[in-house]
Design a protein around this motif. Structure first.
Motif, PDB file in Angstrom:
ATOM      1  N   ASP A 303       4.118  -1.586  10.583  1.00 47.22           N
ATOM      2  CA  ASP A 303       2.763  -1.982  10.213  1.00 47.22           C
ATOM      3  C   ASP A 303       2.872  -2.946   9.024  1.00 47.22           C
ATOM      4  OD1 ASP A 303       0.272  -2.253   9.158  1.00 47.22           O
ATOM      5  OD2 ASP A 303      -0.192  -0.110   9.096  1.00 47.22           O
ATOM      6  N   MET A 304       2.551  -4.205   9.264  1.00 47.27           N
ATOM      7  CA  MET A 304       2.770  -5.204   8.210  1.00 47.27           C
ATOM      8  C   MET A 304       1.806  -5.063   7.042  1.00 47.27           C
ATOM      9  SD  MET A 304       5.452  -6.468   9.305  1.00 47.27           S
ATOM     10  CE  MET A 304       5.761  -7.690   8.054  1.00 47.27           C
ATOM     11  N   LEU A 305       0.663  -4.453   7.293  1.00 49.07           N
ATOM     12  CA  LEU A 305      -0.269  -4.238   6.186  1.00 49.07           C
ATOM     13  C   LEU A 305       0.313  -3.200   5.223  1.00 49.07           C
ATOM     14  CD1 LEU A 305      -2.983  -5.121   5.059  1.00 49.07           C
ATOM     15  CD2 LEU A 305      -4.031  -3.200   6.255  1.00 49.07           C
ATOM     16  N   ALA A 306       0.973  -2.193   5.786  1.00 43.33           N
ATOM     17  CA  ALA A 306       1.620  -1.183   4.941  1.00 43.33           C
ATOM     18  C   ALA A 306       2.716  -1.819   4.099  1.00 43.33           C
ATOM     19  CB  ALA A 306       2.195  -0.059   5.807  1.00 43.33           C
ATOM     20  N   VAL A 307       3.391  -2.809   4.690  1.00 47.16           N
ATOM     21  CA  VAL A 307       4.434  -3.528   3.948  1.00 47.16           C
ATOM     22  C   VAL A 307       3.804  -4.265   2.762  1.00 47.16           C
ATOM     23  CG1 VAL A 307       6.083  -5.433   4.073  1.00 47.16           C
ATOM     24  CG2 VAL A 307       5.950  -3.782   5.948  1.00 47.16           C
ATOM     25  N   ALA A 308       2.713  -4.992   3.041  1.00 48.60           N
ATOM     26  CA  ALA A 308       2.033  -5.736   1.982  1.00 48.60           C
ATOM     27  C   ALA A 308       1.565  -4.783   0.890  1.00 48.60           C
ATOM     28  CB  ALA A 308       0.852  -6.507   2.557  1.00 48.60           C
ATOM     29  N   LYS A 309       1.090  -3.614   1.300  1.00 45.11           N
ATOM     30  CA  LYS A 309       0.597  -2.645   0.323  1.00 45.11           C
ATOM     31  C   LYS A 309       1.722  -2.165  -0.582  1.00 45.11           C
ATOM     32  CE  LYS A 309      -2.039   1.590  -0.121  1.00 45.11           C
ATOM     33  NZ  LYS A 309      -2.586   2.772   0.565  1.00 45.11           N
ATOM     34  N   ASN A 310       2.863  -1.861   0.024  1.00 48.17           N
ATOM     35  CA  ASN A 310       3.994  -1.402  -0.771  1.00 48.17           C
ATOM     36  C   ASN A 310       4.370  -2.452  -1.827  1.00 48.17           C
ATOM     37  OD1 ASN A 310       7.026  -1.062  -1.351  1.00 48.17           O
ATOM     38  ND2 ASN A 310       6.533   0.844  -0.320  1.00 48.17           N
ATOM     39  N   PHE A 311       4.385  -3.717  -1.425  1.00 46.85           N
ATOM     40  CA  PHE A 311       4.731  -4.787  -2.376  1.00 46.85           C
ATOM     41  C   PHE A 311       3.698  -4.892  -3.489  1.00 46.85           C
ATOM     42  CE2 PHE A 311       7.225  -7.169   1.129  1.00 46.85           C
ATOM     43  CZ  PHE A 311       8.366  -6.471   0.810  1.00 46.85           C
ATOM     44  N   MET A 312       2.400  -4.793  -3.115  1.00 50.49           N
ATOM     45  CA  MET A 312       1.378  -4.954  -4.151  1.00 50.49           C
ATOM     46  C   MET A 312       1.385  -3.786  -5.125  1.00 50.49           C
ATOM     47  SD  MET A 312       0.451  -7.904  -3.830  1.00 50.49           S
ATOM     48  CE  MET A 312      -0.360  -7.814  -5.393  1.00 50.49           C
ATOM     49  N   GLU A 313       1.664  -2.591  -4.626  1.00 52.44           N
ATOM     50  CA  GLU A 313       1.772  -1.442  -5.541  1.00 52.44           C
ATOM     51  C   GLU A 313       2.873  -1.701  -6.566  1.00 52.44           C
ATOM     52  OE1 GLU A 313       0.252   2.179  -2.625  1.00 52.44           O
ATOM     53  OE2 GLU A 313       2.385   1.686  -2.696  1.00 52.44           O
ATOM     54  N   PHE A 314       3.948  -2.316  -6.074  1.00 51.56           N
ATOM     55  CA  PHE A 314       5.062  -2.665  -6.951  1.00 51.56           C
ATOM     56  C   PHE A 314       4.595  -3.606  -8.067  1.00 51.56           C
ATOM     57  CE2 PHE A 314       8.417  -5.840  -7.794  1.00 51.56           C
ATOM     58  CZ  PHE A 314       9.389  -5.022  -8.342  1.00 51.56           C
ATOM     59  N   PHE A 315       3.866  -4.654  -7.697  1.00 49.49           N
ATOM     60  CA  PHE A 315       3.461  -5.634  -8.710  1.00 49.49           C
ATOM     61  C   PHE A 315       2.426  -5.082  -9.676  1.00 49.49           C
ATOM     62  CE2 PHE A 315       5.089  -8.768  -5.535  1.00 49.49           C
ATOM     63  CZ  PHE A 315       6.113  -9.242  -6.332  1.00 49.49           C
ATOM     64  N   VAL A 316       1.514  -4.260  -9.177  1.00 49.73           N
ATOM     65  CA  VAL A 316       0.518  -3.667 -10.070  1.00 49.73           C
ATOM     66  C   VAL A 316       1.244  -2.872 -11.145  1.00 49.73           C
ATOM     67  CG1 VAL A 316      -1.272  -1.901 -10.226  1.00 49.73           C
ATOM     68  CG2 VAL A 316      -1.380  -3.620  -8.418  1.00 49.73           C
ATOM     69  N   GLU A 317       2.258  -2.146 -10.717  1.00 49.49           N
ATOM     70  CA  GLU A 317       3.020  -1.337 -11.647  1.00 49.49           C
ATOM     71  C   GLU A 317       3.857  -2.165 -12.611  1.00 49.49           C
ATOM     72  OE1 GLU A 317       5.744   2.499 -11.549  1.00 49.49           O
ATOM     73  OE2 GLU A 317       3.644   2.215 -11.125  1.00 49.49           O
ATOM     74  N   GLU A 318       4.442  -3.252 -12.127  1.00 49.85           N
ATOM     75  CA  GLU A 318       5.433  -3.977 -12.923  1.00 49.85           C
ATOM     76  C   GLU A 318       4.878  -5.156 -13.728  1.00 49.85           C
ATOM     77  OE1 GLU A 318       8.357  -2.911 -13.555  1.00 49.85           O
ATOM     78  OE2 GLU A 318       8.707  -1.420 -11.994  1.00 49.85           O
ATOM     79  N   SER A 319       3.635  -5.544 -13.480  1.00 48.72           N
ATOM     80  CA  SER A 319       3.044  -6.617 -14.289  1.00 48.72           C
ATOM     81  C   SER A 319       3.066  -6.185 -15.743  1.00 48.72           C
ATOM     82  CB  SER A 319       1.596  -6.857 -13.848  1.00 48.72           C
ATOM     83  OG  SER A 319       0.916  -7.604 -14.842  1.00 48.72           O
ATOM     84  N   CYS A 320       3.452  -7.127 -16.629  1.00 49.02           N
ATOM     85  CA  CYS A 320       3.526  -6.726 -18.032  1.00 49.02           C
ATOM     86  C   CYS A 320       2.140  -6.689 -18.665  1.00 49.02           C
ATOM     87  CB  CYS A 320       4.448  -7.656 -18.814  1.00 49.02           C
ATOM     88  SG  CYS A 320       3.681  -9.178 -19.369  1.00 49.02           S
ATOM     89  N   GLY A 321       1.152  -7.260 -17.965  1.00 45.78           N
ATOM     90  CA  GLY A 321      -0.223  -7.150 -18.435  1.00 45.78           C
ATOM     91  C   GLY A 321      -0.611  -8.141 -19.507  1.00 45.78           C
ATOM     92  N   GLN A 322       0.282  -9.088 -19.755  1.00 50.48           N
ATOM     93  CA  GLN A 322       0.037 -10.026 -20.836  1.00 50.48           C
ATOM     94  C   GLN A 322      -1.040 -11.053 -20.488  1.00 50.48           C
ATOM     95  OE1 GLN A 322       2.896 -12.785 -23.615  1.00 50.48           O
ATOM     96  NE2 GLN A 322       3.741 -11.972 -21.774  1.00 50.48           N
ATOM     97  N   CYS A 323      -1.076 -11.486 -19.217  1.00 54.55           N
ATOM     98  CA  CYS A 323      -2.078 -12.500 -18.870  1.00 54.55           C
ATOM     99  C   CYS A 323      -2.986 -12.001 -17.751  1.00 54.55           C
ATOM    100  CB  CYS A 323      -1.409 -13.831 -18.534  1.00 54.55           C
ATOM    101  SG  CYS A 323      -0.382 -13.838 -17.078  1.00 54.55           S
TER     102      CYS A 323
END
Ligand SMILES: Cc1cc2nc3c(=O)[nH]c(=O)nc-3n(C[C@H](O)[C@H](O)[C@H](O)COP(=O)(O)O)c2cc1C
Ligand code: SF4
Lengths: 395, 171
Positions: A303-323
């Motif tokens: 399911d490619m949407l599940a793939v996209a979700k996994n990646f976005m969860e990663f970025f939400v978590e790893e963004s340093c939040g500076q900008c």
């Protein structure tokens, strides 16, 4: 050394052959050889290594640093782990060559916290090199060449792989990327000229010095010379690390790893692009689909949407939040994916989010926010049919 | 916190600051050492480190809260971090997660009441070709199955016994 095979990195080489040649050639000669080889950084961004070294070499400063980026946090990448575990001498030799070329006495290996188990092995290799006169004072009898390497441990933050965040982290700060310029080659660690290169980039340089730029250039394409290490995982028969020429097609790569029936391949990790089956004739190279080496294979049933979700969860978590574009944008994309999952997303709203993605790509401060929308955009583009109009199933 | 414990912590931190020449650039190695021994960086520790390096405690706090491997809250003796990134996900991390919860009786983000285990998600461990993968403290386990999870946890439990001296000191 392990029994791996490949055209460049995994090809046979005499220990220290590269370093000896570098010392014979002298500093400008060494940089010229690396520049002539066309080697581009293997960490993802693809900046020409010889140019970077030359900038650092000509930068003014009494103290300079060579930093090896072993933060390897991109989802699906593990080639640096293999290099450090099996070819550490080659990596350290590459760092030493760089130290000689740019006039640095100090090298630092920034090792991600997840690889802490490799540390004692690496310290052992460093100690042996000191013993053999390959690190320390007067390396290989060269009176004017002192160089040593220390290991610095990261503490679990993907963004610290970004070179200016890495330097912040080395200086004991939060790993928040800096504004550039100034670039590290003029003002890096502790304000001194510093080069930051990927583990693989360093592992290539002894081969280039020992065997020559032309030998290196014979592999790969005109604009992407040499080979690349690919970290292959996902739905294929033979996952692992492969060294293959630059410019190989996706289809050829899949054949190597036993993933011919793939529906799509993610190239370049979470911040890379998703290539659908119809595009498997595209080539993996800086001029087509670039990659730091992460190859994730998706079989027909995924399911490619599940793939996209996994990646976005990663970025939400790893963004340093500076900008803001990155801090807020990633959350918005993830929310949109959740709406798509539940079949509650209008195409109009989806288009707005796609607009937001474009804004993030140009307005984010560092590569994380600039590339985090890539996977979502390419998945939405190629897999609309399976993503739009989902009927929500209550579980 | 008992006065004697505070003194011990103070002594450790003073030694660390000394070792690194009271140089602010070495904040991370100092924090990593404190985290390893005390399983968290407490308010008191942050204050002591700030004093030792001549910086504001807020700066120490901001660094502690930035990095996933540092924490202001106490963690268990064994910190279990299961990789949730895509390759491990496709390799079946959900079954491993469920089994870990069952074996430990806690959910993700929690620590067992006896302070022995903390269970957490983590991002890509770089073991994508051998998933599902997890770390127990510094040690990486790959190609996990629910049965293997049980064996690993049992192995950890065996190491408990009476407290070691160092643990007693740290408490
Ligand atoms: C969010 C982010 C994470 C990165 N992570 C890594 C990494 O783990 N390893 C790496 O070598 N480069 C990483 N990079 C690229 C580095 O900023 C830098 O370009 C690279 O280390 C330069 O080395 P190279 O020229 O040898 O590739 C990352 C970049 C970004 C924006
Ligand atoms: S783009 Fe994201 S990770 Fe990069 S500086 Fe901005 S908030 Fe931080």
């Amino acid at each position: 050394m392990a029994n791996r095979q490949g055209p460049i990195i995994f090809s046979a080489i005499e220990p220290s052959a590269g370093l000896k040649t570098a010392l014979d050639k002298g500093r400008p000669g060494t940089i010229a050889e690396v520049r002539n080889s066309g080697l581009k950084g293997r960490g993802g961004a693809g900046f020409p290594t010889g140019v970077k070294w030359n900038l650092a070499a000509s930068a003014r400063g009494d103290r300079k640093f060579v930093i090896c980026n072993a933060d390897e946090g991109e989802p699906g990448t593990f080639k640096d782990r293999v290099l450090l575990a099996e070819y550490a001498d080659l990596v350290f030799e590459g760092m030493t060559i760089a130290g000689y070329a740019v006039g640095a006495k100090e090298g630092i290996l920034y090792l991600r916290g997840e690889y802490a188990y490799l540390r004692s092995h690496l310290e052992g290799v460093l100690a042996a090199r000191r013993e053999n006169g390959l690190l320390g004072k007067g390396i290989l009898g060269k009176d004017d060449f002192d160089f040593d390497i220390t290991i610095f441990m990261g503490a679990g933050a993907y963004v610290c792989g970004e070179e200016t965040a890495l330097i912040e982290s080395l200086e004991g700060h939060r790993g928040e990327p800096r504004n550039r310029p100034p670039y590290p080659v003029t003002q890096g660690y502790l304000g001194c000229p510093s080069i930051v290169n990927n583990v693989e980039t360093f592992a290539v340089t002894p081969h280039i010095l020992a065997k020559g730029a032309d030998w290196f250039k014979a592999v790969g394409t005109d604009r992407s010379t040499g080979s690349k290490l690919f970290s292959v995982s996902g739905d294929c028969e033979r996952p692992g690390v492969y060294e293959l020429p630059m410019g190989i097609t996706v289809a050829e790569l899949l054949e190597h790893v036993g993933g011919e029936n793939a529906k799509a391949v993610q190239i370049g990790g979470a911040s890379g692009h998703c290539v659908p089956r119809k595009d498997f004739s595209r080539t993996i190279a800086y001029e087509d689909v670039p990659t730091g080496g992460s190859i994730i294979v998706f079989g027909p049933g995924r399911d490619m949407l599940a793939v996209a979700k996994n990646f976005m969860e990663f970025f939400v978590e790893e963004s340093c939040g500076q900008c803001t574009p990155c801090r807020v944008g990633n959350v918005k994309i993830l929310e949109c994916i959740e709406m798509l999952e539940e079949g509650r997303c209008s195409i109009e709203y989806l288009n707005e989010i796609i607009e937001l993605c474009r804004t993030m790509q140009v307005a984010s401060k560092c590569g994380l926010g600039q590339s985090s929308p890539n996977a979502f955009l390419s998945i939405i583009e190629h897999f609309q049919d399976e993503i739009l109009g989902r009927v929500h199933v209550c579980r | 916190m008992l006065e004697s414990e505070r003194n011990l912590l103070r002594k450790d931190i003073a030694e660390l600051c000394e070792k690194y020449g009271h140089d602010r650039a070495y904040l991370l190695p100092i924090l990593e050492a404190v985290q390893e021994k005390y399983r968290h960086v407490s308010d008191v520790a942050m204050q002591e480190i700030a004093d030792g390096l001549g910086i504001h405690p807020v700066e120490v706090y901001s660094v502690v809260t930035f990095y996933a491997f540092l924490s202001a809250e106490p963690k268990g003796n064994f910190i279990i971090r299961l990789c949730r990134t895509i390759s491990c996900d496709m390799a079946g991390k959900d079954a491993i997660a469920r089994q870990l919860e069952n074996e430990l009786g806690i959910g993700f983000g929690e620590t067992t009441p006896d302070g022995r285990f903390t269970l957490e998600w983590t991002n890509c461990l770089g073991m994508c070709d051998q998933g599902p993968a997890m770390m127990v403290n510094d040690v990486v386990f790959t190609q996990l199955t629910p049965r293997k999870v049980h064996e690993i946890i049992s192995e950890c439990r065996k190491q408990f016994g009476p407290y070691t001296l160092q643990e007693k000191e740290a408490r």
